[in-house]
Design a protein around this motif. Structure first.
Motif, short mmCIF file in Angstrom:
data_model
loop_
_atom_site.label_atom_id
_atom_site.label_comp_id
_atom_site.label_asym_id
_atom_site.label_seq_id
_atom_site.Cartn_x
_atom_site.Cartn_y
_atom_site.Cartn_z
N VAL A 1 -4.83 13.72 -4.55
CA VAL A 1 -5.20 12.76 -5.59
C VAL A 1 -6.69 12.40 -5.53
N GLN A 2 -7.19 12.14 -4.32
CA GLN A 2 -8.58 11.69 -4.19
C GLN A 2 -9.56 12.72 -4.70
N SER A 3 -9.36 13.98 -4.28
CA SER A 3 -10.32 15.00 -4.72
C SER A 3 -10.18 15.29 -6.21
N PRO B 1 10.27 12.58 -0.67
CA PRO B 1 9.26 13.27 -1.49
C PRO B 1 8.84 12.35 -2.64
N LEU B 2 7.56 12.42 -3.01
CA LEU B 2 7.05 11.48 -4.03
C LEU B 2 7.23 12.01 -5.45
N GLU B 3 7.57 11.10 -6.36
CA GLU B 3 7.79 11.47 -7.76
C GLU B 3 6.51 11.24 -8.57
N SER C 1 5.66 14.74 11.60
CA SER C 1 6.10 16.12 11.45
C SER C 1 6.58 16.42 10.03
N ASN C 2 6.36 17.67 9.60
CA ASN C 2 6.92 18.11 8.31
C ASN C 2 8.35 18.60 8.50
N ALA C 3 8.73 18.83 9.76
CA ALA C 3 10.08 19.33 10.03
C ALA C 3 11.10 18.35 9.48
N LYS D 1 0.78 -1.24 0.00
CA LYS D 1 0.00 0.00 0.00
C LYS D 1 0.81 1.28 0.00
N LEU D 2 2.03 1.21 0.54
CA LEU D 2 2.82 2.44 0.67
C LEU D 2 3.82 2.54 -0.48
N PHE D 3 3.73 3.61 -1.26
CA PHE D 3 4.57 3.73 -2.45
C PHE D 3 5.76 4.65 -2.20
N GLY D 4 6.90 4.24 -2.74
CA GLY D 4 8.08 5.11 -2.78
C GLY D 4 8.75 5.36 -1.44
N GLN D 5 8.43 4.56 -0.43
CA GLN D 5 9.01 4.81 0.90
C GLN D 5 9.76 3.56 1.38
N HIS D 6 10.81 3.18 0.65
CA HIS D 6 11.52 1.95 1.03
C HIS D 6 12.22 2.07 2.38
N MET E 1 0.84 5.85 -9.09
CA MET E 1 0.49 4.65 -8.31
C MET E 1 -0.64 4.97 -7.33
N CYS E 2 -0.59 6.16 -6.73
CA CYS E 2 -1.65 6.56 -5.80
C CYS E 2 -2.98 6.67 -6.52
N VAL E 3 -2.96 7.22 -7.75
CA VAL E 3 -4.21 7.37 -8.51
C VAL E 3 -4.79 5.98 -8.79
N GLY F 1 8.71 14.24 7.05
CA GLY F 1 8.68 14.33 5.59
C GLY F 1 7.70 15.36 5.09
N TRP F 2 7.81 15.61 3.80
CA TRP F 2 6.98 16.57 3.10
C TRP F 2 5.50 16.19 3.22
N ALA F 3 4.61 17.14 2.97
CA ALA F 3 3.17 16.89 3.03
C ALA F 3 2.76 15.81 2.03
N GLY F 4 1.81 14.99 2.44
CA GLY F 4 1.23 13.99 1.54
C GLY F 4 2.14 12.85 1.14
N THR F 5 3.16 12.58 1.95
CA THR F 5 4.09 11.50 1.58
C THR F 5 3.74 10.18 2.27
N GLY F 6 2.75 10.21 3.18
CA GLY F 6 2.26 8.96 3.74
C GLY F 6 2.43 8.78 5.25
N LYS F 7 2.74 9.85 5.97
CA LYS F 7 2.98 9.68 7.42
C LYS F 7 1.71 9.29 8.18
N ASN F 8 0.60 9.99 7.92
CA ASN F 8 -0.66 9.62 8.57
C ASN F 8 -1.14 8.26 8.09
N PHE F 9 -0.94 8.03 6.82
CA PHE F 9 -1.35 6.76 6.19
C PHE F 9 -0.63 5.58 6.87
N VAL F 10 0.67 5.74 7.11
CA VAL F 10 1.45 4.69 7.77
C VAL F 10 0.99 4.50 9.22
N1 ATP Z 1 3.62 7.00 -0.02
C1 ATP Z 1 2.31 6.82 -0.22
N2 ATP Z 1 1.85 5.66 -0.72
C2 ATP Z 1 0.53 5.48 -0.94
N3 ATP Z 1 -0.41 6.40 -0.69
C3 ATP Z 1 -0.01 7.57 -0.18
C4 ATP Z 1 1.36 7.84 0.08
N4 ATP Z 1 1.48 9.08 0.57
C5 ATP Z 1 0.24 9.57 0.65
N5 ATP Z 1 -0.67 8.67 0.19
C6 ATP Z 1 -2.12 8.89 0.06
O1 ATP Z 1 -2.39 10.26 0.28
C7 ATP Z 1 -3.20 10.44 1.43
C8 ATP Z 1 -2.65 11.60 2.25
O2 ATP Z 1 -1.39 11.25 2.79
P1 ATP Z 1 -1.01 11.41 4.35
O3 ATP Z 1 -2.16 12.04 5.06
O4 ATP Z 1 -0.51 10.12 4.87
O5 ATP Z 1 0.18 12.44 4.23
P2 ATP Z 1 1.08 13.05 5.39
O6 ATP Z 1 2.48 12.69 5.05
O7 ATP Z 1 0.57 12.64 6.70
O8 ATP Z 1 0.86 14.60 5.10
P3 ATP Z 1 0.87 15.87 6.11
O9 ATP Z 1 2.28 16.06 6.53
O10 ATP Z 1 0.38 16.99 5.25
O11 ATP Z 1 -0.07 15.54 7.24
C9 ATP Z 1 -3.16 9.12 2.17
O12 ATP Z 1 -4.37 8.89 2.85
C10 ATP Z 1 -2.93 8.12 1.09
O13 ATP Z 1 -4.16 7.77 0.50
#
Ligand code: ATP
Length: 312
Positions: A305-307, A254-256, A190-192, A51-56, A262-264, A85-94
């Motif tokens: 991506v979702q919106s 940061p995601l490429e 954290s984004n720091a 499920k988690l892309f690009g975060q080896h 892959m997320c789409v 890490g940067w926003a939207g890179t998957g921290k909350n998701f993980v």
């Molecule tokens: N590396 C990833 N692999 C797969 N899906 C991802 C990844 N990063 C983000 N997503 C998708 O994007 C959504 C938003 O990411 P998420 O909330 O985890 O980002 P974040 O790193 O916590 O951002 P922020 O720092 O802004 O809180 C996730 O719910 C997930 O669907």
């Protein structure tokens, strides 16, 4: 004999022989904190790899950290992970995936607690009150379930000092006021440090090296020093870093463009739609990429991506 009577007879016999204890039955209907429940490390690994892309780096470190911690019957301190890490890179998701692997109800579990700085600790003048509340809340919850999980989101927006209130709980003490915190898990998000991680990733790219060659040791030292010296990291000059109480600083790269695609696709699959590569490309191309010249990394990661998919 009719099947219902056989079922009742087996149930009664199991109860009598103690095969199904009262606790087993109770826990079927209500959530239980089962300390002895084994941890399935391969399930977590599979979940992250699928499920988690690009975060080896993050995948490897999180699996190792949790497997080591959960296979140790007597940990000397709670597990503390700091995800950067940067926003939207998957921290909350993980965090959500980790929570689900520790307690099946995930973020909805009574044993998983999420704090969001701007929501739970908004006022600078109330730091003392927040510190007291936080200590009481954590003490109460760990007393109820030793394997409690605490997630602190938006650490970079937390006033410096608040987190130091929980320092005694993260330390190597056997007990603090009669409570042992050693089996709890603390996760900071954290984004720091996102800028430092991006710089390292970009240096690898500019040197023609593979992203997959980036290792934890290329980033962790930079990250811990960077976060300690950053006034807006929530861990500025924090005793948690000073005393080495954070077990791992985990970088989210940061995601490429390819990861956004892959997320789409993942989102399309989750919605039960067929994968349409034209739409995948369209959505990915609508995202903005940085740095200005190279345009390699998505500035919102996979976050919108979702919106955006809703428009197509
Ligand atoms: N590396 C990833 N692999 C797969 N899906 C991802 C990844 N990063 C983000 N997503 C998708 O994007 C959504 C938003 O990411 P998420 O909330 O985890 O980002 P974040 O790193 O916590 O951002 P922020 O720092 O802004 O809180 C996730 O719910 C997930 O669907």
């Amino acid at each position: 004999l009719e099947p219902i009577s056989v079922g009742i007879a087996i149930g009664a016999a199991s109860l009598l022989t103690g095969y199904l204890s009262y606790k087993d039955i109770y826990c079927r209907f209500s959530e239980c904190c089962r300390e002895e429940q084994p941890f399935n490390a391969s399930a977590l690994k599979l979940d992250l790899e699928e499920k988690l892309f690009g975060q080896h780096v993050a995948t490897e470190v999180i699996v190792k950290a949790l497997t080591g911690f959960r296979s140790n019957k007597n940990p000397k301190k709670p597990l503390t992970l700091s995800l950067h890490g940067w926003a939207g890179t998957g921290k909350n998701f993980v965090s959500q995936i980790v929570a689900e692997n520790l307690h099946p109800k995930g973020l909805k579990s009574n044993f998983v607690h999420l704090f969001v700085s701007t929501l739970h600790f908004p006022h600078e003048q109330k730091i003392k009150l927040y510190q007291d509340q936080l200590q009481k809340w954590i003490r109460g919850n760990v007393s109820a379930c030793a394997r409690s999980v605490f997630i602190f989101d938006e650490m970079d927006k937390l006033h410096p000092g608040i987190i130091d209130a929980i320092k005694p709980f993260l330390d190597y003490y056997e007990q603090v006021d009669g409570v042992s915190y050693r089996k709890a898990i603390f996760i900071f998000l954290s984004n720091a440090g996102g800028d430092l991680i991006t710089k390292t990733a970009l240096d690898f790219w500019l040197a023609g090296r593979k992203r997959e060659d980036i290792q934890l040791k290329d980033l962790e030292p930079v990250l811990s020093v960077g976060v300690f010296n950053n006034k807006h990291s929530g861990l500025w000059r924090s005793g948690l870093i000073d005393r080495n109480l954070i077990d791992y600083f985990i970088p989210f790269l940061p995601l490429e463009y390819r990861h956004v695609k892959m997320c789409v696709r993942a989102e399309m699959r989750a919605r039960g739609s067929a994968i349409d590569e034209d739409i995948v490309t369209k959505v990915a191309e609508e995202m903005t990429f940085f740095p200005k010249d190279e345009k390699i990394y998505s500035d919102k990661g996979c976050k919108t991506v979702q919106s955006r998919l809703d428009f197509h």
